[in-house]
Design a protein around this motif. Sequence first.
Motif, short mmCIF file in Angstrom:
data_model
loop_
_atom_site.label_atom_id
_atom_site.label_comp_id
_atom_site.label_asym_id
_atom_site.label_seq_id
_atom_site.Cartn_x
_atom_site.Cartn_y
_atom_site.Cartn_z
N ILE A 257 19.85 33.02 4.46
CA ILE A 257 19.49 33.27 3.05
C ILE A 257 19.96 34.67 2.64
CG2 ILE A 257 17.62 33.43 1.38
CD1 ILE A 257 15.97 31.63 3.11
N GLY B 167 22.55 35.66 -0.25
CA GLY B 167 22.14 36.60 -1.30
C GLY B 167 23.15 37.70 -1.47
N LEU C 175 17.94 36.30 -4.22
CA LEU C 175 18.22 35.74 -2.90
C LEU C 175 18.12 36.81 -1.82
CD1 LEU C 175 21.05 33.15 -3.46
CD2 LEU C 175 18.76 32.77 -2.58
#
Length: 332
Positions: free
Chosen positions: A239, A243, A285
Amino acid sequence: MKLPVLTIVVPSYNEEEVLVETTQQLTNVLSSLIGEKLASPESKILFVDDGSKDQTWTLIEELTEKNKFVTGLKLSRNFGHQKALLAGMETAGKLSDCVISIDADLQDDISVIRDFMIKYNEGFDIVYGVRNSRDTDTLFKRVTAQGFYRLMDKMGVNTVYNHADYRLLSKRALEELSRFKERNLFLRGIVPLIGLKTTKVYYNRKERFAGVSKYPLKKMLSFAFDGITSFSVVPIRFITVIGILSFFLSSFAGVYALVVKLFGHTESGWTSIMISIWFIGGLLLISVGLIGEYIGKIYEETKSRPRYSIETDLYSAPKNNTKKTPYYIGRS
Ligand code: UDP
Ligand code: MG
């Protein structure tokens, strides 16, 4: 020399069709090991009934009456293969010098048990049974299993390739194992973390001689997911990476939106919305990923795995410490 007491731990879930045959074959193996003085006559076969819904437990009780090697352990419900194994091994560990875990369907070649014991007698604490090939598996099982090992490897989880839960652990390895307190048990990942003197023996895996696999796809997937998520924070890190990527992309998108605006091809308000969507999106994110990293740390900590294991301690137990009284005591 005292012969090692061996306990063969057999997790059993709805295995009424195979138990009698399995007992017969394991009894033969044990008898010849005892004959060869590779194992003590007190050795046992421990069936762990993992909350079976069929006659498995009744059968185990009957076998216990008839066969001096057989003993049983019944779990209160179905905990799954891994926990059943652990329950069996921890119970067996109290009275045995070593334990061997094997599936009830005897797909793993039991003649290797002899090799396990030879290695144990040579001083190994952990012996892995490793399959030579997967010819007897269905194509589906073969492909999924191999994909699983690769994925685990990519995620940084150390497993022994083509080794299932067929292995020997010494009392000492068991003691170390019981210090891993995690709930999400994935033995194939944990056992290599123990260290100690380790070796492998090779064998060919057979087909199940009766009954059907107790590992349908659903259980296999949840097993794989458990394996990955209880050993690796890579998915969370993913993640963060996305991001950061989208944050970078946001600057390109920003430039693009500005250029389009400069050439006057836009509705008013479009540019600012475009820029903020990309920017905020990236920021969100990254933040989620960052929080994830902390949760990952907490998760690592709450597992409270042992931070180290001692193999030899020369400080508290010097090699030549025979605890003899120094010679001058009592002399005049
Ligand atoms: N097993 C268990 N609990 C479960 C599922 C399976 O104790 O919830 C046991 C089962 O009885 C067998 C072993 O785990 O001894 C391996 O299962 P199986 O042979 O069905 O798996 P496969 O060989 O198909 O991977
Ligand atoms: Mg099987």
